[in-house]
Design a protein around this motif. Structure first.
Motif, PDB file in Angstrom:
ATOM      1  N   GLY A  24       0.854  -1.051  -0.042  1.00 42.79           N
ATOM      2  CA  GLY A  24       0.549   0.099  -0.758  1.00 42.79           C
ATOM      3  C   GLY A  24       0.448   1.424  -0.120  1.00 42.79           C
ATOM      4  N   ASN A  25       2.133   1.301   0.283  1.00 45.37           N
ATOM      5  CA  ASN A  25       3.096   2.345   0.139  1.00 45.37           C
ATOM      6  C   ASN A  25       3.921   2.126  -0.317  1.00 45.37           C
ATOM      7  N   LEU A  26       4.370   3.646  -1.363  1.00 45.97           N
ATOM      8  CA  LEU A  26       4.817   3.000  -2.416  1.00 45.97           C
ATOM      9  C   LEU A  26       6.727   3.114  -1.479  1.00 45.97           C
ATOM     10  N   LEU A  27       6.815   3.832  -1.169  1.00 46.16           N
ATOM     11  CA  LEU A  27       8.028   3.781   0.010  1.00 46.16           C
ATOM     12  C   LEU A  27       8.683   2.671   0.785  1.00 46.16           C
ATOM     13  N   LYS A  28       7.598   1.658   0.881  1.00 52.66           N
ATOM     14  CA  LYS A  28       7.988   0.893   1.507  1.00 52.66           C
ATOM     15  C   LYS A  28       7.566  -0.408   0.401  1.00 52.66           C
ATOM     16  N   LYS A  29       7.050   0.072   0.031  1.00 58.29           N
ATOM     17  CA  LYS A  29       7.424  -1.821  -1.493  1.00 58.29           C
ATOM     18  C   LYS A  29       8.653  -1.530  -2.215  1.00 58.29           C
ATOM     19  N   LEU A  30       9.730   0.207  -2.531  1.00 59.34           N
ATOM     20  CA  LEU A  30      10.635   0.103  -2.636  1.00 59.34           C
ATOM     21  C   LEU A  30      11.696   0.093  -1.867  1.00 59.34           C
ATOM     22  N   LEU A  31      11.749   0.053  -0.837  1.00 60.74           N
ATOM     23  CA  LEU A  31      12.628  -0.505   0.601  1.00 60.74           C
ATOM     24  C   LEU A  31      12.072  -0.945   0.763  1.00 60.74           C
ATOM     25  N   LYS A  32      11.633  -2.614   1.031  1.00 63.74           N
ATOM     26  CA  LYS A  32      10.986  -3.268   1.665  1.00 63.74           C
ATOM     27  C   LYS A  32      11.417  -3.752   2.909  1.00 63.74           C
ATOM     28  N   SER A  33      12.076  -4.601   3.125  1.00 58.01           N
ATOM     29  CA  SER A  33      12.751  -4.204   5.250  1.00 58.01           C
ATOM     30  C   SER A  33      13.922  -3.467   5.105  1.00 58.01           C
ATOM     31  N   ARG A  34      14.441  -2.965   3.877  1.00 56.09           N
ATOM     32  CA  ARG A  34      15.594  -1.418   4.741  1.00 56.09           C
ATOM     33  C   ARG A  34      14.904  -0.867   5.446  1.00 56.09           C
ATOM     34  N   TYR A  35      12.840  -0.875   4.677  1.00 58.59           N
ATOM     35  CA  TYR A  35      12.491   0.438   5.029  1.00 58.59           C
ATOM     36  C   TYR A  35      12.018   0.623   7.204  1.00 58.59           C
ATOM     37  N   TYR A  36      12.354  -0.345   7.381  1.00 62.96           N
ATOM     38  CA  TYR A  36      11.960  -0.486   9.176  1.00 62.96           C
ATOM     39  C   TYR A  36      13.075  -0.906   9.523  1.00 62.96           C
ATOM     40  N   ILE A  37      14.455  -0.987   8.726  1.00 62.05           N
ATOM     41  CA  ILE A  37      15.326  -0.921   9.903  1.00 62.05           C
ATOM     42  C   ILE A  37      15.931   0.746  10.048  1.00 62.05           C
ATOM     43  N   TYR A  38      15.674   1.606   7.962  1.00 60.54           N
ATOM     44  CA  TYR A  38      16.389   2.564   8.282  1.00 60.54           C
ATOM     45  C   TYR A  38      15.354   3.636   9.722  1.00 60.54           C
ATOM     46  N   LEU A  39      14.224   3.463   9.415  1.00 60.83           N
ATOM     47  CA  LEU A  39      13.009   3.565  11.137  1.00 60.83           C
ATOM     48  C   LEU A  39      13.632   3.733  12.498  1.00 60.83           C
ATOM     49  N   TYR A  40      14.394   2.002  12.283  1.00 60.42           N
ATOM     50  CA  TYR A  40      14.977   1.800  13.765  1.00 60.42           C
ATOM     51  C   TYR A  40      15.651   2.638  14.170  1.00 60.42           C
ATOM     52  N   ALA A  41      16.903   2.425  13.334  1.00 67.81           N
ATOM     53  CA  ALA A  41      18.250   3.514  12.672  1.00 67.81           C
ATOM     54  C   ALA A  41      17.682   5.275  13.578  1.00 67.81           C
ATOM     55  N   LEU A  42      16.690   5.558  12.978  1.00 66.54           N
ATOM     56  CA  LEU A  42      16.728   7.162  12.711  1.00 66.54           C
ATOM     57  C   LEU A  42      16.359   6.690  14.686  1.00 66.54           C
ATOM     58  N   LYS A  43      15.217   5.936  14.734  1.00 76.52           N
ATOM     59  CA  LYS A  43      14.628   6.264  16.164  1.00 76.52           C
ATOM     60  C   LYS A  43      15.994   5.923  17.406  1.00 76.52           C
ATOM     61  N   ASN A  44      17.078   5.269  16.683  1.00 73.12           N
ATOM     62  CA  ASN A  44      17.603   4.902  17.786  1.00 73.12           C
ATOM     63  C   ASN A  44      19.161   5.760  17.534  1.00 73.12           C
ATOM     64  N   ILE A  45      19.398   6.932  16.674  1.00 75.21           N
ATOM     65  CA  ILE A  45      20.323   7.780  16.310  1.00 75.21           C
ATOM     66  C   ILE A  45      20.377   8.756  18.290  1.00 75.21           C
ATOM     67  N   HIS A  46      21.931   8.711  18.624  1.00 77.70           N
ATOM     68  CA  HIS A  46      22.141   9.322  19.473  1.00 77.70           C
ATOM     69  C   HIS A  46      23.225  10.349  19.672  1.00 77.70           C
ATOM     70  N   PHE A  47      23.246  11.416  20.547  1.00 77.78           N
ATOM     71  CA  PHE A  47      23.836  12.948  20.387  1.00 77.78           C
ATOM     72  C   PHE A  47      25.724  12.132  20.312  1.00 77.78           C
ATOM     73  N   LEU A  48      25.821  11.046  21.057  1.00 76.75           N
ATOM     74  CA  LEU A  48      26.937  10.347  21.353  1.00 76.75           C
ATOM     75  C   LEU A  48      27.219   9.598  21.120  1.00 76.75           C
TER      76      LEU A  48
END
Length: 588
Positions: free
Chosen positions: A453-477
């Motif tokens: 249902g989502n073009l971005l998900k369709k293009l990235l597939k599993s990377r979509y969730y990997i990138y989301l996790y990485a973005l949520k867990n980026i810390h200052f240091l």
């Protein structure tokens, strides 16, 4: 840059030309070949082997620095009236003596016959060698330059890009991450960028590295042709254990072939020029068989940039020149497609010596006694269908059904039991936040991920969730450990499939932004240099800038969906080397 032609040159002139500077190109060629060896063992070796290979990067970069520095004042019998020469000798030899004293216990006690003794030995050797380079660079920057009256600002026209690189390295060093390579890169590449450059030095460095990379390609790919069966996996692995790593090696080789094209055009070497066009085009066939979409994006970006830049120098009509380049390369790629496949498919069966790494041995693999027409080998029709099908499914989901694919992240190396499947989807083994599956609605026991249902998900597939996790867990240091471990429902990944996000996850958000800015600014600056201005003569604008632009562009595009941020990988090393023409843009 010495511009030659196909005309015969007397032997005496050839010897004179070699002694006047070509010997340095030969040494730099060996450095490029060494980087290929490092890339290979970084991709196929075990922990001790690839750690040793990574450390050898310092030995390959070292000649690119030392031949640009003046070492004559090191002579002990030299009568010098310059005070800083005597001080330099005292500090330099003092460092060597101190290093020799400290290195002995390091060799003796820290690696007594262990599997990692070579890694420790090469690390200690790097400390000693680059410590001497730091001493020499200090006296160059604060004594020799002042004595010669050189202007710091005039020599470094775009020095602010160097400070951007330095800021990225410093933030990586002060992060909580345990990685040592940012400090190593600070010393190694900092010296590489700041060492003096005479006219022609930059061209010799890049020509030598390009030569070494091309020789390395023939060496590595010849071994793959002879000993690596094309079986089991439609994605060709070559001499590597992973098709993506193999594809990244092809990408850097492709850049080398394009750089060689410019050299032969400048030298009017028509026969070599025609051969190089064919080989550069054939690299598209090699990367096609790996079916690595990230590398294909790097190929496409480098190709378009090369066509655009070269179309300004060949022919009067730039538009026609651009499309002519495309037609020539497409034609050469088409006629080389079957020969490349035949080499992959039929040479190993003639040799009957398959290569296996680690746990690759399988009874379904090609054995030495299997005939040349064994069904275990990859069939061309199946390869083409698989490759195009994989690309097509990236763009469009044929069925439109939900795809069961859930990414669960962890920072440990725990081995989980096999998954349990049900009509409700796949069982979640654990959640990254530590909450048990089934505890609430946000943490269900079974999950089904929908990519339709989502073009971005369709293009990235599993990377979509990997990138989301990485973005949520980026810390200052950054993060304390060297890399994230991604636990899927059937296998683990040790990186986030994006170079910028990986840097940000390792070393913090500021480091990630600085690294992305470095990629973007360096590519834009180099592109403007080559394409804008009254003087569009590439001989006066340095072909090294063109090679740098191709390398940076390919690295940036491929790095959007693949992690090329590990030291020792050819793509990452070539990117840092390619910053030299950007930092020293006014030194020609």
């Amino acid at each position: 840059m010495r511009i030659n032609s196909d005309k015969k040159i007397p032997v005496s002139e050839r010897i004179k030309s070699f002694l006047s500077g070509n010997w340095r190109i030969c040494i730099y060629t060996l450095c490029g070949l060494g980087l290929c060896w490092i890339d290979l063992w970084r991709g196929i070796g075990n922990g001790a082997q690839w750690s040793l290979a990574v450390n050898c990067t310092g030995f390959c970069i070292l000649p690119l620095i030392i031949f640009r520095l003046d070492w004559r004042m090191l002579s002990l019998g030299r009568e010098d009236t310059v005070k800083w020469h005597k001080l330099f000798r005292a500090v330099f030899y003092g460092w060597l003596i101190l290093f020799a004293i400290l290195a002995f216990p390091a060799f003796r006690y820290f690696a007594p016959g262990t599997d990692y003794d070579a890694q420790i030995a090469t690390a200690v050797a790097n400390v000693g060698l680059y410590g001497a380079i730091v001493v020499r660079m200090y006296f160059y920057l604060f004594y020799e330059r002042k004595e010669s009256g050189e202007s710091y600002k005039n020599e470094y026209k775009v020095i602010w890009i160097f400070w951007l690189w330095l800021a990225f390295i410093v933030f990586a060093i002060i992060s909580v991450n345990e990685a040592v390579w940012p400090l190593w890169f600070l010393v190694m590449f900092g010296s590489f960028y700041l060492a003096p450059l005479k006219k022609g030095d930059m061209e010799e460095i890049f020509e030598g590295l390009v030569n070494g990379m091309i020789i390395g390609f023939f060496w590595i790919q010849s071994r793959a042709f002879l000993y690596r069966p094309y079986d089991l996996d439609p994605r060709y692995r070559g001499h590597y254990t992973n098709p993506n790593v193999n594809a990244m090696f092809y990408m850097t080789t492709y850049i080398a072939w394009l750089g060689k094209l410019t050299i032969y055009r400048m030298r009017k070497a028509r026969k070599l020029y025609a051969f190089t066009i064919f080989m550069a085009s054939a690299m598209w066939c090699f990367v096609f068989f790996t079916n690595c979409r990230s590398a294909m994006m790097g190929f496409a970006g480098a190709t378009l940039v090369y066509w655009f830049i070269e179309s300004r120098y060949i022919g009067r009509n730039r538009v026609l020149s651009f499309f002519r380049w495309g037609a020539i390369m497409l034609f050469c790629a088409a006629i080389s497609f079957m020969p490349v496949y035949w080499c992959m498919r039929y040479i190993p069966p003639l040799r009957h010596h398959p290569i296996w790494y680690g746990g690759e041995y399988c009874e379904n693999s090609v054995m030495s006694w299997d005939p040349i027409d064994s069904p275990k080998y990859m069939d061309l029709e199946y390869i083409v269908g698989s490759d195009f099908g994989r690309v097509y499914l990236t763009i469009e989901n044929e069925t439109g059904n939900s795809t069961s694919y859930h990414a669960v992240a962890s920072l440990s190396d725990e081995i989980f039991d096999q998954n349990i499947y049900s009509d409700d989807g796949e069982e979640v083994l654990r959640y990254a936040d530590g909450i048990a599956p089934g505890a609430d609605e946000d943490h269900p026991v079974y999950v089904v991920r929908d990519f339709s249902g989502n073009l971005l998900k369709k293009l990235l597939k599993s990377r979509y969730y990997i990138y989301l996790y990485a973005l949520k867990n980026i810390h200052f240091l950054g993060s304390e450990n060297h890399g994230a471990v991604w636990i899927f429902t059937d296998f683990a990944l040790y990186h986030v499939h994006n170079s910028v996000l990986q840097i940000a996850y390792w070393f913090g958000g500021i480091s990630g932004l600085l690294f992305f800015g470095l990629l973007l600014v360096s590519s834009i600056k180099t592109f403007i240099r080559l394409s804008v201005g009254k003087n569009t003569d590439i001989e006066n604008r340095n072909f090294s800038s063109l090679i740098a632009l191709l390398a940076i562009t390919a690295y940036m595009l491929a790095g959007f969906t693949e992690c090329i941020a590990f030291p020792g990988e050819m793509g990452m090393t070539l990117f840092f080397v390619s910053l030299l023409p950007v930092v020293r843009m006014n030194c020609e």
